[in-house]
Design an enzyme around this catalytic site. Structure first.
Site, PDB file in Angstrom:
ATOM      1  N   ASN A 108      -9.931  -0.156  -0.435  1.00 50.94           N
ATOM      2  CA  ASN A 108      -8.416  -0.080  -0.414  1.00 50.94           C
ATOM      3  C   ASN A 108      -8.087  -0.552  -1.822  1.00 50.94           C
ATOM      4  OD1 ASN A 108      -5.831  -0.321  -0.011  1.00 50.94           O
ATOM      5  ND2 ASN A 108      -6.116  -1.271   2.298  1.00 50.94           N
ATOM      6  N   HIS A 110      -3.426   7.522   2.198  1.00 47.22           N
ATOM      7  CA  HIS A 110      -3.560   6.308   1.701  1.00 47.22           C
ATOM      8  C   HIS A 110      -5.311   5.928   2.031  1.00 47.22           C
ATOM      9  CE1 HIS A 110      -3.827   2.070   0.782  1.00 47.22           C
ATOM     10  NE2 HIS A 110      -3.878   1.513   2.082  1.00 47.22           N
ATOM     11  N   CYS A 170       0.779  -1.285  -0.024  1.00 48.02           N
ATOM     12  CA  CYS A 170      -0.321   0.082  -0.065  1.00 48.02           C
ATOM     13  C   CYS A 170       0.859   1.260  -0.155  1.00 48.02           C
ATOM     14  CB  CYS A 170      -1.100  -0.020   1.195  1.00 48.02           C
ATOM     15  SG  CYS A 170      -1.913  -1.378   1.109  1.00 48.02           S
TER      16      CYS A 170
HETATM   17  O1  UT7 Z   1      -3.604  -0.483   3.636  1.00 44.53           O
HETATM   18  C1  UT7 Z   1      -3.358  -1.058   5.154  1.00 44.53           C
HETATM   19  C2  UT7 Z   1      -4.156  -2.310   5.166  1.00 44.53           C
HETATM   20  N1  UT7 Z   1      -5.109  -2.243   6.053  1.00 44.53           N
HETATM   21  C3  UT7 Z   1      -5.727  -1.569   6.649  1.00 44.53           C
HETATM   22  O2  UT7 Z   1      -5.594  -0.198   6.999  1.00 44.53           O
HETATM   23  C4  UT7 Z   1      -6.807  -1.893   7.437  1.00 44.53           C
HETATM   24  C5  UT7 Z   1      -6.918  -1.695   8.962  1.00 44.53           C
HETATM   25  N2  UT7 Z   1      -8.051  -2.286   9.823  1.00 44.53           N
HETATM   26  C6  UT7 Z   1      -9.128  -2.099   9.788  1.00 44.53           C
HETATM   27  O3  UT7 Z   1      -9.731  -1.112   8.884  1.00 44.53           O
HETATM   28  C7  UT7 Z   1     -10.278  -2.424  10.691  1.00 44.53           C
HETATM   29  O4  UT7 Z   1      -9.622  -3.270  11.745  1.00 44.53           O
HETATM   30  C8  UT7 Z   1     -11.049  -3.500   9.953  1.00 44.53           C
HETATM   31  C9  UT7 Z   1     -12.165  -2.634   9.099  1.00 44.53           C
HETATM   32  C10 UT7 Z   1     -10.482  -4.421   9.215  1.00 44.53           C
HETATM   33  C11 UT7 Z   1     -12.113  -3.897  11.100  1.00 44.53           C
HETATM   34  O5  UT7 Z   1     -12.567  -3.071  11.996  1.00 44.53           O
HETATM   35  P1  UT7 Z   1     -12.637  -3.410  13.531  1.00 44.53           P
HETATM   36  O6  UT7 Z   1     -13.333  -2.058  14.089  1.00 44.53           O
HETATM   37  O7  UT7 Z   1     -11.283  -3.290  14.014  1.00 44.53           O
HETATM   38  O8  UT7 Z   1     -13.240  -4.691  13.806  1.00 44.53           O
HETATM   39  P2  UT7 Z   1     -12.887  -5.881  14.209  1.00 44.53           P
HETATM   40  O9  UT7 Z   1     -11.950  -6.735  13.595  1.00 44.53           O
HETATM   41  O10 UT7 Z   1     -12.360  -5.841  15.740  1.00 44.53           O
HETATM   42  O11 UT7 Z   1     -14.166  -7.019  14.321  1.00 44.53           O
HETATM   43  C12 UT7 Z   1     -15.195  -6.543  15.083  1.00 44.53           C
HETATM   44  C13 UT7 Z   1     -16.516  -7.802  14.923  1.00 44.53           C
HETATM   45  C14 UT7 Z   1     -15.866  -9.063  14.909  1.00 44.53           C
HETATM   46  O12 UT7 Z   1     -16.866  -9.715  15.709  1.00 44.53           O
HETATM   47  P3  UT7 Z   1     -16.883 -10.156  17.320  1.00 44.53           P
HETATM   48  O13 UT7 Z   1     -15.469 -10.900  17.502  1.00 44.53           O
HETATM   49  O14 UT7 Z   1     -16.852  -8.725  17.943  1.00 44.53           O
HETATM   50  O15 UT7 Z   1     -18.142 -11.025  17.597  1.00 44.53           O
HETATM   51  C15 UT7 Z   1     -15.494  -9.730  13.483  1.00 44.53           C
HETATM   52  O16 UT7 Z   1     -15.710 -10.860  13.569  1.00 44.53           O
HETATM   53  O17 UT7 Z   1     -16.733  -7.441  13.447  1.00 44.53           O
HETATM   54  C16 UT7 Z   1     -16.855  -8.905  13.063  1.00 44.53           C
HETATM   55  N3  UT7 Z   1     -16.588  -8.868  11.476  1.00 44.53           N
HETATM   56  C17 UT7 Z   1     -17.606  -8.591  10.512  1.00 44.53           C
HETATM   57  N4  UT7 Z   1     -18.763  -8.508  10.737  1.00 44.53           N
HETATM   58  C18 UT7 Z   1     -19.612  -8.315   9.714  1.00 44.53           C
HETATM   59  C19 UT7 Z   1     -15.175  -8.735  10.769  1.00 44.53           C
HETATM   60  N5  UT7 Z   1     -15.615  -8.656   9.665  1.00 44.53           N
HETATM   61  C20 UT7 Z   1     -16.835  -8.459   9.430  1.00 44.53           C
HETATM   62  C21 UT7 Z   1     -17.749  -8.049   8.240  1.00 44.53           C
HETATM   63  N6  UT7 Z   1     -18.926  -8.053   8.331  1.00 44.53           N
HETATM   64  N7  UT7 Z   1     -17.130  -7.827   6.957  1.00 44.53           N
END
Ligand code: UT7
Length: 323
Positions: free
Chosen positions: A280, A250, A113
């Site tokens: 992204n 980004h 990225c």
């Molecule tokens: O370019 C650089 C690369 N990447 C990034 O910059 C991405 C960096 N990270 C992020 O953008 C965020 O961490 C995410 C968007 C990936 C996730 O957001 P979050 O607020 O950190 O969510 P989380 O991973 O803590 O997940 C919260 C909940 C989980 O459920 P439980 O364990 O709380 O029951 C996940 O299983 O959301 C669940 N979950 C989803 N639910 C519905 C994870 N993905 C999904 C989904 N739809 N697609």
């Protein structure tokens, strides 16, 4: 002394749009979750047979037209990509051929990225050292080809696209008051690979592999690392954050963009955010956002523009330029 001045900017997004609602039919997710957690509404997906080099060539053609230049004017083609057409040759060489460019050098740069920020700094160095005079600098990706479409934690976040700029060597030292690239700061920390990687490759599995990410951990590092990069570039140039006309981050996640801008003291109205319409797109995201800012008249010649990115590796960096 020489500095690198931007002559034009271009972009390309594949025709097919995949909305959050479309994704909710493939994996257990919802429009509300994706929008709230990432700010993304839709992404573009390359057609069957449409390759990274096709996206890159389209963006490159657009940038050349904006610069008012033909293929004979370019003597360096750089493509930042983590999703090359083939293991070799470089996608940049294929783009060179597709655009009818026959002079100079062409190579790919792999910083995921952060690829575009790394590539702008590399082109700037090659122009300033006299190796080339006009560079076509492209970020292009087909991340749809390396996603695990059964993994809802990653497949909802990424998309395909390409963006490009033309840089020209002009007489004069890089300076805050002059047009051109003013300063760049590049970093990497290979110890953090396991938080964001692809589980394949030519020398490991012989397969392309799929993207794997510990999202919450990456999020935490992103805000810290991006802030460090931006603060370093500002310190190098002696400029306060409020001197920036446009912050072009980004485009990974709107929450990361908002948190970083707030931490750095950059006003929300100076932030160019396009992640909602293309997700992204890795190395393509910064030039895609630049192209939108230029096309809608926000970014104009003479404006101070700050680019930043963070990605797999980890890699991160920032570039300050006067458009
Ligand atoms: O370019 C650089 C690369 N990447 C990034 O910059 C991405 C960096 N990270 C992020 O953008 C965020 O961490 C995410 C968007 C990936 C996730 O957001 P979050 O607020 O950190 O969510 P989380 O991973 O803590 O997940 C919260 C909940 C989980 O459920 P439980 O364990 O709380 O029951 C996940 O299983 O959301 C669940 N979950 C989803 N639910 C519905 C994870 N993905 C999904 C989904 N739809 N697609």
């Amino acid at each position: 002394m020489v500095r690198s001045v931007v002559l034009g900017c271009g972009a390309y997004l594949p025709a097919r749009v995949m909305t959050n609602h479309d994704l909710a039919r493939i994996v257990d997710t919802s429009d509300e979750w994706i929008l709230e957690r990432s700010g993304i509404s839709e992404r573009h997906i390359a057609a069957d047979g449409e390759l990274t080099s096709d996206l890159a060539a389209a963006a490159g053609r657009d940038a050349l037209a904006a610069a008012g230049l033909g293929p004979e004017a370019i003597d360096l083609v750089l493509v930042a990509t983590a999703t090359p057409d083939r293991t070799f040759p470089a996608t940049a060489a294929r783009v060179q051929a597709k655009l009818g460019i026959t002079g100079g050098a062409a190579f790919d740069l792999q910083a995921v990225c952060t690829g575009f920020v790394y590539t702008v700094a590399t082109a700037d160095g090659l122009l300033r050292s006299g190796v080339a005079r006009r560079a076509l600098v492209i970020g292009a990706e087909t991340f749809s080809r390396i996603l695990d479409w059964t993994d809802r934690t990653t497949c909802v976040l990424f998309g395909d696209g390409a963006g490009a700029i033309v840089l020209e060597a002009r007489p004069g030292e890089p300076a805050v008051g002059e047009r051109g690239v003013i300063a760049s700061y590049l970093r990497a920390d290979g110890r953090l690979e396991d938080l964001l990687y692809v589980d394949g490759g030519p020398s490991s599995t012989g397969q392309v592999g799929h993207l794997r990410m510990a999202g919450r951990e990456v999020f935490r590092h992103a805000v810290t690392n991006i802030s460090e990069a931006v603060e370093t570039v500002l310190r190098q140039t002696g400029l306060p954050a409020d001197a920036i006309d446009w912050f072009v981050p980004h485009q990974a996640n709107k929450r990361i963009i908002d948190a970083t801008a707030k931490r750095l003291g950059i006003a929300p109205e100076k932030v160019i955010t396009t992640v909602q319409v293309h997700g992204n797109t890795s190395a393509a995201s910064v030039p895609l956002a630049l192209a939108v800012g230029v096309a809608d008249g926000r970014i104009r010649p003479g404006h101070l523009v700050l680019l930043e990115a963070m990605g797999g590796g980890f890699t991160w960096g920032a570039t300050l330029l006067r458009w």
